[in-house]
Structure formats: C-alpha cells, structure tokens
Design a protein around this motif. Structure first.
Motif, PDB file in Angstrom:
ATOM      1  N   VAL A 101       0.801  -1.221   0.000  1.00  0.00           N
ATOM      2  CA  VAL A 101       0.000   0.000   0.000  1.00  0.00           C
ATOM      3  C   VAL A 101       0.838   1.277   0.000  1.00  0.00           C
ATOM      4  N   ASP A 102       2.109   1.210   0.373  1.00  0.00           N
ATOM      5  CA  ASP A 102       2.890   2.436   0.495  1.00  0.00           C
ATOM      6  C   ASP A 102       4.371   2.085   0.478  1.00  0.00           C
ATOM      7  N   ASP A 103       5.223   3.106   0.559  1.00  0.00           N
ATOM      8  CA  ASP A 103       6.656   2.884   0.745  1.00  0.00           C
ATOM      9  C   ASP A 103       7.291   4.179   1.224  1.00  0.00           C
ATOM     10  N   TYR A 104       8.554   4.095   1.569  1.00  0.00           N
ATOM     11  CA  TYR A 104       9.319   5.269   1.993  1.00  0.00           C
ATOM     12  C   TYR A 104      10.524   5.446   1.079  1.00  0.00           C
ATOM     13  N   ARG A 105      10.270   5.385  -0.220  1.00  0.00           N
ATOM     14  CA  ARG A 105      11.273   5.608  -1.267  1.00  0.00           C
ATOM     15  C   ARG A 105      10.815   6.820  -2.080  1.00  0.00           C
ATOM     16  N   PHE A 106      11.687   7.804  -2.211  1.00  0.00           N
ATOM     17  CA  PHE A 106      11.245   9.082  -2.771  1.00  0.00           C
ATOM     18  C   PHE A 106      12.218   9.629  -3.811  1.00  0.00           C
ATOM     19  N   ILE A 107      11.657  10.415  -4.727  1.00  0.00           N
ATOM     20  CA  ILE A 107      12.431  11.243  -5.647  1.00  0.00           C
ATOM     21  C   ILE A 107      12.233  12.708  -5.245  1.00  0.00           C
ATOM     22  N   TYR A 108      13.340  13.445  -5.206  1.00  0.00           N
ATOM     23  CA  TYR A 108      13.301  14.889  -5.011  1.00  0.00           C
ATOM     24  C   TYR A 108      13.929  15.529  -6.251  1.00  0.00           C
ATOM     25  N   MET A 109      13.369  16.618  -6.707  1.00  0.00           N
ATOM     26  CA  MET A 109      14.023  17.361  -7.786  1.00  0.00           C
ATOM     27  C   MET A 109      13.587  18.822  -7.737  1.00  0.00           C
ATOM     28  N   GLY A 110      14.556  19.700  -8.000  1.00  0.00           N
ATOM     29  CA  GLY A 110      14.217  21.112  -7.978  1.00  0.00           C
ATOM     30  C   GLY A 110      15.387  21.985  -8.387  1.00  0.00           C
ATOM     31  N   PRO A 111      15.088  23.252  -8.685  1.00  0.00           N
ATOM     32  CA  PRO A 111      16.119  24.180  -9.144  1.00  0.00           C
ATOM     33  C   PRO A 111      17.014  24.669  -8.007  1.00  0.00           C
ATOM     34  N   THR A 112      18.074  25.340  -8.394  1.00  0.00           N
ATOM     35  CA  THR A 112      18.950  26.010  -7.448  1.00  0.00           C
ATOM     36  C   THR A 112      18.116  26.849  -6.472  1.00  0.00           C
ATOM     37  N   GLY A 113      18.419  26.712  -5.194  1.00  0.00           N
ATOM     38  CA  GLY A 113      17.711  27.513  -4.195  1.00  0.00           C
ATOM     39  C   GLY A 113      16.599  26.779  -3.485  1.00  0.00           C
ATOM     40  N   THR A 114      16.131  25.635  -4.014  1.00  0.00           N
ATOM     41  CA  THR A 114      15.142  24.851  -3.287  1.00  0.00           C
ATOM     42  C   THR A 114      15.814  24.213  -2.077  1.00  0.00           C
ATOM     43  N   TRP A 115      15.025  23.959  -1.028  1.00  0.00           N
ATOM     44  CA  TRP A 115      15.632  23.472   0.209  1.00  0.00           C
ATOM     45  C   TRP A 115      14.596  22.775   1.077  1.00  0.00           C
ATOM     46  N   SER A 116      15.101  22.019   2.047  1.00  0.00           N
ATOM     47  CA  SER A 116      14.248  21.349   3.039  1.00  0.00           C
ATOM     48  C   SER A 116      14.548  21.933   4.410  1.00  0.00           C
ATOM     49  N   PRO A 117      13.516  22.415   5.126  1.00  0.00           N
ATOM     50  CA  PRO A 117      13.736  23.017   6.438  1.00  0.00           C
ATOM     51  C   PRO A 117      14.299  22.021   7.459  1.00  0.00           C
ATOM     52  N   PHE A 118      14.727  22.550   8.589  1.00  0.00           N
ATOM     53  CA  PHE A 118      15.341  21.809   9.684  1.00  0.00           C
ATOM     54  C   PHE A 118      14.382  20.719  10.182  1.00  0.00           C
ATOM     55  N   HIS A 119      14.863  19.483  10.259  1.00  0.00           N
ATOM     56  CA  HIS A 119      14.007  18.364  10.670  1.00  0.00           C
ATOM     57  C   HIS A 119      14.860  17.151  11.011  1.00  0.00           C
ATOM     58  N   ALA A 120      14.243  16.184  11.672  1.00  0.00           N
ATOM     59  CA  ALA A 120      14.793  14.836  11.800  1.00  0.00           C
ATOM     60  C   ALA A 120      13.852  13.905  11.053  1.00  0.00           C
ATOM     61  N   ASP A 121      14.372  12.813  10.516  1.00  0.00           N
ATOM     62  CA  ASP A 121      13.572  11.982   9.619  1.00  0.00           C
ATOM     63  C   ASP A 121      12.472  11.220  10.348  1.00  0.00           C
ATOM     64  N   ILE A 122      11.431  10.909   9.598  1.00  0.00           N
ATOM     65  CA  ILE A 122      10.226  10.279  10.108  1.00  0.00           C
ATOM     66  C   ILE A 122      10.548   9.029  10.927  1.00  0.00           C
ATOM     67  N   PHE A 123       9.866   8.877  12.065  1.00  0.00           N
ATOM     68  CA  PHE A 123      10.015   7.729  12.972  1.00  0.00           C
ATOM     69  C   PHE A 123      11.437   7.589  13.516  1.00  0.00           C
ATOM     70  N   ARG A 124      12.259   8.632  13.367  1.00  0.00           N
ATOM     71  CA  ARG A 124      13.690   8.548  13.708  1.00  0.00           C
ATOM     72  C   ARG A 124      14.373   7.454  12.883  1.00  0.00           C
ATOM     73  N   SER A 125      13.934   7.351  11.629  1.00  0.00           N
ATOM     74  CA  SER A 125      14.529   6.396  10.700  1.00  0.00           C
ATOM     75  C   SER A 125      15.916   6.844  10.287  1.00  0.00           C
ATOM     76  N   PHE A 126      16.695   5.903   9.747  1.00  0.00           N
ATOM     77  CA  PHE A 126      17.866   6.252   8.962  1.00  0.00           C
ATOM     78  C   PHE A 126      17.364   6.765   7.611  1.00  0.00           C
ATOM     79  N   SER A 127      18.246   7.444   6.866  1.00  0.00           N
ATOM     80  CA  SER A 127      17.937   7.706   5.465  1.00  0.00           C
ATOM     81  C   SER A 127      19.223   7.716   4.661  1.00  0.00           C
ATOM     82  N   TRP A 128      19.056   7.508   3.364  1.00  0.00           N
ATOM     83  CA  TRP A 128      20.170   7.690   2.437  1.00  0.00           C
ATOM     84  C   TRP A 128      19.677   8.534   1.265  1.00  0.00           C
ATOM     85  N   SER A 129      20.601   9.299   0.701  1.00  0.00           N
ATOM     86  CA  SER A 129      20.242  10.218  -0.371  1.00  0.00           C
ATOM     87  C   SER A 129      21.362  10.253  -1.403  1.00  0.00           C
TER      88      SER A 129
END
Length: 424
Positions: free
Chosen positions: A172-200
């Motif tokens: 029904v779901d997953d935690y695999r994502f694509i991000y894409m955007g121009p220069t200047g796009t950003w993600s605000p200060f956070h820790a990952d969902i459920f205190r998971s690890f992540s790779w990018s």
C-alpha cells in the motif's frame, strides 16, 4: 551479515541495556568520505557507521552503474527534461513551495510532472525567480507509482530495510522518494520520520547539508520551546529568542556532489539546500540498529498527544483510544500498527530460521536476500523492543484480542528463537 558482525552488534547492544537511545555522540569535526567500493564492506559500514549512528558520504563510484545517472542527466550534467517528460510526464507529483512557511514545513500541491518541468524551465529562464515562488518536487513515490526498474540499485549497505519491507508486504505504500528542484530549493530543519535512517543520492546537481547530532537540537529551541525552521536564519543569533543557542556546537557541513551518496543517521536533525538544479533519490529505513530509537520516539509522540488533550481525560469516553487515533493521524503510526510492523518482520525472520538456517531463504525489501546471521540478529532486536512494548501501560490498553499471534505469544516465540540461535 556474517557471524563476527552479529557477535559484535549483540555485544554493542548488551552494553546499552537499560539506557535510553543515545543522545550524544563522539565529537566530530568532519564527515567521513568513503572512496572505493571494492575496499569497503557491509561489515565496515555496519561497525563504523550504522551501529555508532554516525554520518558518512560515499563517492560517486558507488552509483556509477545506475540507469538514472545515465538517462536522467544530460552530457553537461543537467537534468534531462526531455527524457523525464517522455517517460513520466503524466505522473502526478507532490510539489512544495519553499517560499511559504506552514508551521515548520512548506505547503504542497499536486501537478503532473510535465507542468512542474514547465515551471522549472521558466524559473531558470527568469534567472531563478518566479511569481509562483520557489517550487520543489518532494516525496514522489516513483517505486510505488510506476516501475523504477533500472533507475537505481539498492546499495547493500542499506539492504536491511524493515520499513519498506513492511510496506511492500502490505502493498500500500513505501518510503522511497524522488526529489528534484532548481537552485535555491531546500528542506527546512528536521529529523527523519520515525527517527529512521535515510540515504540520499544526487543523480545530478549538488546539495549543502547541515547536520546536528542527537541532542544538539535542544539548544536551538526558541524561548517558546519550538525548534527552528531555518538554522541559517540570523534570528538564531538573537539570545532573547534562542537563549540556549550558545550551548549548541556548529553544525557538521557537507557539500554533496553529483553521484555521491549521503548516509543520514537516526535522530540527527538536518537541513538541506540545493546549490544547483538537482535530482536525488532518497530512502527512509528502519532496522535492528535503530528500532529502539523508533520505539522511544513513538512513546514521546503519544505523550505529546496525551498532554495536548489532558483536560478531556475524565470527560471523554475511551480517552486512551482517542489518543492512539490522534497519534496515528499526526505521526502516521500508533502502538497497534507498530506491533503489526514488528510482527510482519519477526514472522519473516522466524520463517528463515525454521527453514534450517540456509542462506538467502527469505526476501527483505524489494527482493534483497537475508542470511541466517542477519535473521538471528533481527530477532534479538525485535524481542528486546517487543518486551518493552508488551510491558507499556498504554499498549496494555490496546485491544489485542483479535491479534494473531497475541503479543505475548510472539514474544515467547522470539525469546525461544534467541535462545536457540545463541547456543549455535
């Protein structure tokens, strides 16, 4: 995982028994860079970074065979808009507006990828400016929504991925994502969902990362107790607004180049900026190494919900049940689903051991093969956390009469399996 790594890991966790999830880490002045795939084993990553919960960066050599690095990128290293339009143009994707703050995140809308790419081209032609704001495609579930065959190969270092194994089993779901955007796009200060690890992994472009070890974020809270939205904002220098700021060490800064892969440990707060037009592939994942962190986080989330509606405790029927409902709405999971998560993974590991400890008998996330030593380690970690879950007063209020097996029965099975594997 080989036997030596399993023994090392079990010794590590025995040393942590009775302790809360680690809130401090060795003082770091840099993030390690892993250069060569041939000289860096799973055991090296497991012992050096996964268990101690430390970040690292892998060179582009680790991803050079990925189809996305060849097909999604032009010879000049820019996003290949033509290829993306031809193959995914009609897919509806989520898009955040980086210029608008909504609590500590950004509001999202949905649009076909072709409309987003049209915006992106116009944004570039407008000297990276638009009346529509700074839009960032975030959290596109490519693997869930369409075929990702040939796009990437799951690195072995991240193959013990219970979070996606669980959602794959439910389909029904997953935690695999694509991000894409121009220069200047950003993600605000956070820790990952459920205190998971992540790779990018940057398929193209460059990112700037700001990392704060677990616990450091507390010194960044403002006078109202809220975490910052933007750790680069000059307002953080105002001691009246952020009275504890001087107790926070400077962040670890990483510039991630095209093709490079960043490992984000559990509970590390971070903020990320795209320095160029960038496409990245990102996964969140949980396994035996951060399962206790996830459980601790869920307990904190429930406490926060209970505190918010404490005034209705005596007047609201089934107050504890409502707290679980609200928790799931806010966090995406509650104690009941956390048990089912543990159960699905546990039963798959028990099945592997029941088949005679032969290697590679059970598949993990997206077909990765799990060996007996990994299964034995996983069972031990689930047993320890499930024992805490079963003893928790709020879990004891959950109606488990229809659960199969009952939590106590599953815990007994796991403890018997732990005893059997320990004697081998």
């Amino acid at each position: 995982m080989d036997r030596e790594a399993r023994v090392f890991a079990e010794s590590h966790f025995r040393g942590l028994e009775g302790c809360l999830p680690r809130r401090v880490c060795p003082k770091l002045d840099r993030v390690d860079f892993i250069e060569k795939p041939d000289s860096f084993s799973y055991a090296d990553f497991f012992k050096g970074y996964l268990l101690p919960n430390l970040p690292c960066v892998f060179s582009s050599a680790f991803t050079e065979g990925w189809g996305s690095r060849r097909l999604w990128v032009t010879p000049s290293g820019k996003p290949n808009f033509d290829y993306l339009l031809q193959n995914y143009g009609d897919v509806v994707v989520p898009v955040a507006n980086c210029g608008v703050r909504e609590y500590n995140s950004n509001p999202k809308e949905h649009m076909p990828l072709r409309d987003y790419i049209s915006y992106w081209k116009e944004y570039i032609q407008g000297n990276y400016s638009s009346s529509r704001g700074c839009l960032y495609l975030k959290d596109w579930h490519l693997c869930r929504d369409s075929s990702a065959e040939g796009v990437f190969t799951l690195p072995i270092y991240f193959s013990s991925d219970w979070l996606n194994e669980y959602w794959d089993a439910l389909d029904v779901d997953d935690y695999r994502f694509i991000y894409m955007g121009p220069t200047g796009t950003w993600s605000p200060f956070h820790a990952d969902i459920f205190r998971s690890f992540s790779w990018s992994v940057n398929i193209c472009g460059r990112k700037k990362w700001f990392f704060f070890p677990p616990g450091q974020e507390e010194a960044l809270r403002d006078c109202h107790g809220s975490l910052p939205y933007d750790v680069t904002s000059p307002t953080l220098l105002d001691s009246r607004l952020h009275p504890m700021r001087d107790h926070c060490s400077p962040p670890l800064e990483v510039t991630q180049e095209a093709g490079e892969m960043v490992f984000v440990p559990s509970g590390w707060h971070h903020q990320v900026h795209n320095l160029e037009d960038t496409i990245s592939i990102n996964h969140n994942w949980v396994n035996g190494c951060n399962l206790a962190n996830m459980w601790h986080f869920l307990q904190q989330e429930l406490c926060a919900v209970q505190q918010e509606i404490i005034d209705w405790r005596d007047s609201m029927p089934d107050w504890h049940h409502h707290c679980q409902v609200i928790m799931k709405s806010c966090s995406g999971i509650n104690f009941e689903e956390f048990y089912h998560f543990l159960k699905v993974v546990a039963e798959r590991r028990l099945l592997l051991l029941a088949k005679g400890m032969g290697p590679g008998k059970v598949e993990g996330s997206k077909g990765t093969r799990l060996g007996p030593e990994q299964a034995a380690f996983d069972i031990g970690r689930i047993a320890e956390v499930l024992e805490s879950v079963v003893a928790h007063p709020d879990f004891q209020r959950v109606d488990t009469s229809a659960f199969s097996p009952r939590p106590e029965e599953l815990l007994q099975q796991l403890e018997e399996a732990v005893a059997a594997t320990t004697s081998l």
